[in-house]
Write a protein that holds these residues in place. Structure first.
Motif, PDB file in Angstrom:
ATOM      1  N   UNK A  55      -6.783  -1.319  10.840  1.00 18.55           N
ATOM      2  CA  UNK A  55      -5.349  -1.618  10.865  1.00 18.55           C
ATOM      3  C   UNK A  55      -4.584  -0.698   9.923  1.00 18.55           C
ATOM      4  N   UNK A  56      -3.307  -0.542  10.224  1.00 22.65           N
ATOM      5  CA  UNK A  56      -2.422   0.275   9.400  1.00 22.65           C
ATOM      6  C   UNK A  56      -1.314  -0.610   8.871  1.00 22.65           C
ATOM      7  N   UNK A  57      -0.871  -0.305   7.661  1.00 21.93           N
ATOM      8  CA  UNK A  57       0.164  -1.088   7.001  1.00 21.93           C
ATOM      9  C   UNK A  57       1.267  -0.148   6.532  1.00 21.93           C
ATOM     10  N   UNK A  58       2.501  -0.597   6.683  1.00 23.53           N
ATOM     11  CA  UNK A  58       3.649   0.120   6.145  1.00 23.53           C
ATOM     12  C   UNK A  58       4.079  -0.586   4.869  1.00 23.53           C
ATOM     13  N   UNK A  59       4.337   0.189   3.812  1.00 26.49           N
ATOM     14  CA  UNK A  59       4.753  -0.368   2.529  1.00 26.49           C
ATOM     15  C   UNK A  59       6.125   0.191   2.173  1.00 26.49           C
ATOM     16  N   UNK A  60       7.037  -0.716   1.842  1.00 25.51           N
ATOM     17  CA  UNK A  60       8.362  -0.317   1.362  1.00 25.51           C
ATOM     18  C   UNK A  60       8.675  -1.147   0.125  1.00 25.51           C
ATOM     19  N   UNK A  61       9.288  -0.523  -0.846  1.00 24.67           N
ATOM     20  CA  UNK A  61       9.646  -1.241  -2.059  1.00 24.67           C
ATOM     21  C   UNK A  61      10.370  -0.330  -3.028  1.00 24.67           C
ATOM     22  N   UNK A  62      10.682  -0.872  -4.177  1.00 21.02           N
ATOM     23  CA  UNK A  62      11.354  -0.106  -5.227  1.00 21.02           C
ATOM     24  C   UNK A  62      10.289   0.404  -6.190  1.00 21.02           C
ATOM     25  N   UNK A  63      10.228   1.716  -6.332  1.00 24.70           N
ATOM     26  CA  UNK A  63       9.245   2.333  -7.207  1.00 24.70           C
ATOM     27  C   UNK A  63       9.651   2.108  -8.660  1.00 24.70           C
ATOM     28  N   UNK A  64       8.826   1.358  -9.369  1.00 25.10           N
ATOM     29  CA  UNK A  64       9.100   1.054 -10.776  1.00 25.10           C
ATOM     30  C   UNK A  64       8.480   2.114 -11.677  1.00 25.10           C
ATOM     31  N   UNK A  65       7.211   2.439 -11.419  1.00 22.42           N
ATOM     32  CA  UNK A  65       6.475   3.391 -12.250  1.00 22.42           C
ATOM     33  C   UNK A  65       5.492   4.153 -11.368  1.00 22.42           C
ATOM     34  N   UNK A  66       5.301   5.434 -11.671  1.00 26.80           N
ATOM     35  CA  UNK A  66       4.224   6.178 -11.027  1.00 26.80           C
ATOM     36  C   UNK A  66       3.553   7.060 -12.060  1.00 26.80           C
ATOM     37  N   UNK A  67       2.287   7.358 -11.799  1.00 29.28           N
ATOM     38  CA  UNK A  67       1.497   8.127 -12.764  1.00 29.28           C
ATOM     39  C   UNK A  67       0.429   8.897 -11.992  1.00 29.28           C
ATOM     40  N   UNK A  68       0.138  10.112 -12.426  1.00 29.40           N
ATOM     41  CA  UNK A  68      -0.948  10.918 -11.869  1.00 29.40           C
ATOM     42  C   UNK A  68      -1.794  11.400 -13.031  1.00 29.40           C
ATOM     43  N   UNK A  69      -3.011  10.909 -13.089  1.00 30.52           N
ATOM     44  CA  UNK A  69      -3.909  11.257 -14.196  1.00 30.52           C
ATOM     45  C   UNK A  69      -5.332  11.338 -13.662  1.00 30.52           C
TER      46      UNK A  69
END
Length: 109
Positions: A55-69
């Motif tokens: 199955x596939x899911x679509x996600x929508x929302x308000x981005x609070x925080x993102x990080x790439x480490x």
């Protein structure tokens, strides 16, 4: 098969870890065997998600925080809506951790 250990932080992974800790503490299981169980859990989760989930899911929302480490993306979304062909669900706050599966292929070589 190389795997990520991130599924250990899921609900089922935490329950498995707690149970294994209890078994090791009571002497019912050796620490080495408990580690083997966790490694098998990692492999099984990776395989199940790769081969059995369609199955596939679509996600929508308000981005609070993102990080790439260390080649790992972490997103924290507020008021996220998850939608597939059958259901729509809104979650107040959700953390999404994404790893590049190509890194697993590099480990196997």
């Amino acid at each position: 098969m190389a795997t990520f250990e991130l599924y250990r932080r899921s609900t089922i992974g935490m329950c498995l870890t707690d149970t294994l800790d209890d078994m090791v503490s009571s002497g019912g299981l050796s620490p080495e065997l408990a580690i083997q169980v966790l490694v098998q859990f990692d492999k099984s989760m990776t395989s199940a998600l790769e081969h059995q989930v369609k199955s596939k899911v679509t996600v929508k929302g308000h981005l609070h925080t993102y990080r790439f480490c260390d080649n790992v993306w972490t997103f924290i979304l507020k008021d996220a809506t998850f939608k597939n062909e059958e259901i729509t669900e809104t979650i107040n706050k959700v953390k999404i951790v994404a790893c590049d599966s190509k890194l697993l292929e590099a480990k196997q070589e």
